[in-house]
Scaffold this motif. Structure first.
Motif, PDB file in Angstrom:
ATOM      1  N   THR A  10       0.854  -1.187   0.000  1.00 19.54           N
ATOM      2  CA  THR A  10       0.000   0.000   0.000  1.00 19.54           C
ATOM      3  C   THR A  10       0.894   1.243   0.000  1.00 19.54           C
ATOM      4  O   THR A  10       2.108   1.145   0.177  1.00 19.54           O
ATOM      5  CB  THR A  10      -0.917   0.029   1.234  1.00 19.54           C
ATOM      6  N   THR A  24       1.442   5.417   1.311  1.00 22.04           N
ATOM      7  CA  THR A  24       1.103   6.616   2.056  1.00 22.04           C
ATOM      8  C   THR A  24       1.693   7.803   1.298  1.00 22.04           C
ATOM      9  O   THR A  24       2.736   7.687   0.646  1.00 22.04           O
ATOM     10  CB  THR A  24       1.658   6.585   3.496  1.00 22.04           C
ATOM     11  N   VAL A  25       0.995   8.946   1.378  1.00 23.42           N
ATOM     12  CA  VAL A  25       1.393  10.145   0.640  1.00 23.42           C
ATOM     13  C   VAL A  25       1.740  11.237   1.635  1.00 23.42           C
ATOM     14  O   VAL A  25       0.973  11.498   2.574  1.00 23.42           O
ATOM     15  CB  VAL A  25       0.264  10.611  -0.305  1.00 23.42           C
ATOM     16  N   HIS A  26       2.877  11.895   1.422  1.00 18.68           N
ATOM     17  CA  HIS A  26       3.377  12.886   2.369  1.00 18.68           C
ATOM     18  C   HIS A  26       3.751  14.151   1.604  1.00 18.68           C
ATOM     19  O   HIS A  26       4.536  14.114   0.665  1.00 18.68           O
ATOM     20  CB  HIS A  26       4.595  12.339   3.117  1.00 18.68           C
ATOM     21  N   GLU A  54       5.098  17.297   6.047  1.00 22.30           N
ATOM     22  CA  GLU A  54       4.694  15.964   6.483  1.00 22.30           C
ATOM     23  C   GLU A  54       5.808  14.950   6.239  1.00 22.30           C
ATOM     24  O   GLU A  54       5.787  13.851   6.792  1.00 22.30           O
ATOM     25  CB  GLU A  54       3.442  15.516   5.723  1.00 22.30           C
ATOM     26  N   ARG A 103       4.567   0.626   1.278  1.00 23.66           N
ATOM     27  CA  ARG A 103       4.693  -0.093   2.549  1.00 23.66           C
ATOM     28  C   ARG A 103       4.103  -1.497   2.431  1.00 23.66           C
ATOM     29  O   ARG A 103       3.114  -1.708   1.733  1.00 23.66           O
ATOM     30  CB  ARG A 103       3.983   0.669   3.673  1.00 23.66           C
ATOM     31  N   GLN A 118       0.624   6.359  -8.913  1.00 24.33           N
ATOM     32  CA  GLN A 118       0.348   7.140  -7.709  1.00 24.33           C
ATOM     33  C   GLN A 118       0.452   8.644  -7.976  1.00 24.33           C
ATOM     34  O   GLN A 118      -0.465   9.401  -7.613  1.00 24.33           O
ATOM     35  CB  GLN A 118       1.304   6.714  -6.586  1.00 24.33           C
ATOM     36  N   TRP A 158      -2.713  11.365  -7.932  1.00 22.70           N
ATOM     37  CA  TRP A 158      -2.650  12.539  -7.048  1.00 22.70           C
ATOM     38  C   TRP A 158      -2.839  13.825  -7.848  1.00 22.70           C
ATOM     39  O   TRP A 158      -3.561  14.730  -7.412  1.00 22.70           O
ATOM     40  CB  TRP A 158      -1.298  12.563  -6.317  1.00 22.70           C
TER      41      TRP A 158
END
Length: 394
Positions: free
Chosen positions: A221, A223-225, A229, A277, A319, A323
């Motif tokens: 999966t 995660t977006v930062h 962040e 991840r 991804q 976005w």
């Protein structure tokens, strides 16, 4: 700072050459950049200063700064990031054959004078100028600097169309290149990634769905930062993956940890990180630069700690594209080369560079070469357009 001969009279331009970009007035530089036709975050003073301060683009790595500024009274009216180069690494416009030809004829190709953003093949404004008079002054200063430094040539890389240099003396030679960019249709924008996929030809859409399924089926999966962040631990993990990518290609990273540390401090709002991840642990990452004002994104670097089939495509294309669509961005640039990007919806776009060679005979020889090369590039782009990944209605 190295001073060029300058005019001291009121109202006349003062030209200076600087060997330390960190000492320049960053506010004035960025203000001038904002007035250009195609500004990018990579031409901001913070980015260029970080390349120098971090030891990434310095004399010791073959990038000797010779930044040029033109001052009119108290106003900065022109500027360019220029470097004396002792090699051709980190440029993405290849002239190794030219250097070899010089050497075989007993001539010295290096140093050459380069106007570019080190290690960054992103098209945009290079000759920052308040008006055309200032731009011509800047070009004349580059020519004078090349003569003083006994440089074989001047190279203006990835410049925008409005900056094409014109000379009444030794000609500037135009060179064409190709990159692959995704562009949102302002008239009929895709509302989400699914709509974008639906606009592709069936076999292209099917392949993308298969690639995404392979990543999902092994439990990966994302995660977006965004911006701040991205904490220190994520920057450290990114840099580890970044070095692994270079190691896999048996090369050495151009950029130091200190450079990315500076980006986290001075330009945090221009960075977006996608972290892959599995079981909660990071195994891969892609880093994208963004320009919130221009609504543009730029794919930059990626790496992973273990091989997962199709992870590269997911992290570097799917991804970021999802976005961009979700956040109203208009363009995503996929970086240098790679026609495989077309199958992911990125289409061919022409890039520009301009070259001035001091040796008349070599200038003519390179001009002949670039004419033939340009014809080949044009034919290549025409062929690519015949194989658009989109449905005929698009």
């Amino acid at each position: 700072m190295i001073d060029q001969p300058q005019h001291k009279n009121v109202g006349e331009d003062v030209i200076r050459v600087h060997d330390d970009p960190t000492a320049l007035d960053g506010t004035a530089w960025n203000s001038l950049l904002a007035r250009q036709a195609q500004p990018t975050p990579f031409m901001r003073w913070e980015y260029l200063a970080a390349l120098h301060r971090s030891g990434s683009a310095v004399a010791g790595t073959g990038w000797t700064p010779r930044f040029i500024t033109v001052q009119r009274g108290v106003q900065l009216v022109a500027a360019a990031p220029a470097y004396l180069k002792s090699h051709s690494y980190g440029e993405y416009v290849f002239d190794w054959a030219w250097a070899d030809a010089y050497e075989r004829h007993g001539l010295r190709y290096y140093p050459k004078l380069l106007v570019a953003v080190p290690f960054t093949p992103v098209p945009g404004s290079r000759l920052l100028a308040a008006d055309e008079t200032a731009r011509q002054t800047l070009l004349a200063a580059l020519a004078q600097l090349a003569r003083q430094e006994q440089a074989s040539s001047i190279h203006l890389l990835f410049h925008d169309a409005s900056e094409t240099p014109v000379s009444t003396g030794q000609p500037w030679l135009a060179r064409q290149g190709v990159q692959f960019h995704w562009t949102q249709d302002d008239a009929a924008p895709w509302p989400d990634f699914g709509a974008f996929l639906a606009s592709l030809q069936r076999e292209k859409r099917k392949k993308i769905l298969q690639e995404r399924r392979k990543v999902n089926e092994v439990g990966v999966t994302f995660t977006v930062h965004l911006g701040r962040e991205i904490g220190p631990e994520l920057w450290d993990f990114f840099y580890h993956c970044y070095t692994l990518t270079y190691r896999a290609h048996r090369s050495t990273p151009y950029l130091t940890p200190a450079f990315f540390g500076a980006m986290a401090e001075t330009l945090p709002g221009h960075w977006l990180m996608f972290v892959a991840r599995r079981d909660g642990q990071p195994i891969g990452v892609s880093l994208v630069a963004i320009d919130p004002d221009q609504r543009q994104a730029y794919g930059r670097y990626w790496g992973c700690t273990e091989f997962v089939p199709c992870l590269h495509f997911e992290a570097c294309y799917y991804q970021p594209l999802a976005w961009c669509i979700a956040n109203g961005y208009r363009r995503f640039e996929g970086g240098a080369q790679g026609e495989h990007k077309m199958a992911r919806g990125l289409l061919p776009v022409g890039t520009r560079s301009a070259h001035w060679l001091a040796h008349p005979e070599f200038s003519r020889a390179v001009q002949d070469f670039l004419l033939r090369e340009g014809q080949g590039v044009a034919a290549y782009v025409d062929e690519l357009h015949e194989h658009s990944p989109f449905k005929a209605s698009n």
